[in-house]
Scaffold this motif. Structure first.
Motif, PDB file in Angstrom:
ATOM      1  N   ASP A   1       0.822  -1.214   0.000  1.00  0.00           N
ATOM      2  CA  ASP A   1       0.000   0.000   0.000  1.00  0.00           C
ATOM      3  C   ASP A   1       0.855   1.263   0.000  1.00  0.00           C
ATOM      4  N   ARG A   2       1.942   1.249   0.754  1.00  0.00           N
ATOM      5  CA  ARG A   2       2.806   2.431   0.835  1.00  0.00           C
ATOM      6  C   ARG A   2       3.369   2.784  -0.546  1.00  0.00           C
ATOM      7  N   GLU A   3       3.847   1.774  -1.267  1.00  0.00           N
ATOM      8  CA  GLU A   3       4.404   2.015  -2.599  1.00  0.00           C
ATOM      9  C   GLU A   3       3.318   2.469  -3.575  1.00  0.00           C
ATOM     10  N   ILE A   4       2.136   1.908  -3.463  1.00  0.00           N
ATOM     11  CA  ILE A   4       1.020   2.330  -4.311  1.00  0.00           C
ATOM     12  C   ILE A   4       0.711   3.802  -4.064  1.00  0.00           C
ATOM     13  N   ARG A   5       0.649   4.201  -2.791  1.00  0.00           N
ATOM     14  CA  ARG A   5       0.368   5.606  -2.460  1.00  0.00           C
ATOM     15  C   ARG A   5       1.439   6.529  -3.025  1.00  0.00           C
ATOM     16  N   ILE A   6       2.701   6.130  -2.897  1.00  0.00           N
ATOM     17  CA  ILE A   6       3.802   6.954  -3.405  1.00  0.00           C
ATOM     18  C   ILE A   6       3.702   7.094  -4.917  1.00  0.00           C
ATOM     19  N   ARG A   7       3.480   5.995  -5.600  1.00  0.00           N
ATOM     20  CA  ARG A   7       3.394   6.036  -7.067  1.00  0.00           C
ATOM     21  C   ARG A   7       2.179   6.826  -7.538  1.00  0.00           C
ATOM     22  N   LEU A   8       1.050   6.661  -6.860  1.00  0.00           N
ATOM     23  CA  LEU A   8      -0.130   7.445  -7.226  1.00  0.00           C
ATOM     24  C   LEU A   8       0.120   8.934  -7.000  1.00  0.00           C
ATOM     25  N   SER A   9       0.778   9.269  -5.917  1.00  0.00           N
ATOM     26  CA  SER A   9       1.110  10.678  -5.653  1.00  0.00           C
ATOM     27  C   SER A   9       2.050  11.224  -6.721  1.00  0.00           C
ATOM     28  N   ASN A  10       3.028  10.423  -7.137  1.00  0.00           N
ATOM     29  CA  ASN A  10       3.947  10.849  -8.196  1.00  0.00           C
ATOM     30  C   ASN A  10       3.201  11.092  -9.503  1.00  0.00           C
ATOM     31  N   ILE A  11       2.223  10.241  -9.792  1.00  0.00           N
ATOM     32  CA  ILE A  11       1.423  10.421 -11.003  1.00  0.00           C
ATOM     33  C   ILE A  11       0.611  11.708 -10.899  1.00  0.00           C
ATOM     34  N   GLN A  12       0.032  11.944  -9.737  1.00  0.00           N
ATOM     35  CA  GLN A  12      -0.728  13.192  -9.554  1.00  0.00           C
ATOM     36  C   GLN A  12       0.156  14.413  -9.790  1.00  0.00           C
ATOM     37  N   ILE A  13       1.346  14.384  -9.263  1.00  0.00           N
ATOM     38  CA  ILE A  13       2.271  15.510  -9.448  1.00  0.00           C
ATOM     39  C   ILE A  13       2.601  15.683 -10.923  1.00  0.00           C
ATOM     40  N   ALA A  14       2.895  14.583 -11.605  1.00  0.00           N
ATOM     41  CA  ALA A  14       3.241  14.651 -13.031  1.00  0.00           C
ATOM     42  C   ALA A  14       2.078  15.182 -13.861  1.00  0.00           C
ATOM     43  N   VAL A  15       0.865  14.743 -13.555  1.00  0.00           N
ATOM     44  CA  VAL A  15      -0.315  15.228 -14.282  1.00  0.00           C
ATOM     45  C   VAL A  15      -0.528  16.704 -13.990  1.00  0.00           C
TER      46      VAL A  15
END
Length: 109
Positions: free
Chosen positions: A4-18
């Motif tokens: 879950d921690r890695e999923i949250r980090i990756r989703l946050s990174n995607i949000q930042i990139a978008v």
């Protein structure tokens, strides 16, 4: 399977990139059409990420990332087309966004 921690980090990174792509798009006033529409769709899908993060319900993450990666690939193709006049900054943020989506998609599947 990702934690879950890695999923949250990756989703946050995607949000930042978008978000960076949406900001770059707003700075490019002359752009219309497919690129604008595609990034706006990605920005709306980014709202789904916020909901997932808030609820900690990651069941739909693979489908969301798949959908967003298709949109990211479309934005990347439009930026790369000869007919489109986009700044190097715009191309860079779109490429970064697509790379984030592709890498996460690969880890999910």
């Amino acid at each position: 399977m990702l934690h879950d921690r890695e999923i949250r980090i990756r989703l946050s990174n995607i949000q930042i990139a978008v978000s960076q792509a949406a900001q770059a798009l707003s700075a490019e006033r002359h752009l219309t059409g497919e690129l604008r529409e595609t990034i706006q769709k990605l920005d709306r899908r980014s709202d789904d990420i916020s909901e997932m993060l808030a609820s900690e319900d990651y069941a739909n993450v693979p489908q969301l990332v798949d959908d967003m990666e298709v949109l990211g690939a479309r934005a990347r193709r439009v930026c790369a087309s000869e007919r489109m006049q986009v700044t190097p900054e715009m191309k860079a943020v779109v490429n970064h966004m697509h790379r984030e989506l592709m890498e996460f998609k690969q880890h999910l599947h």
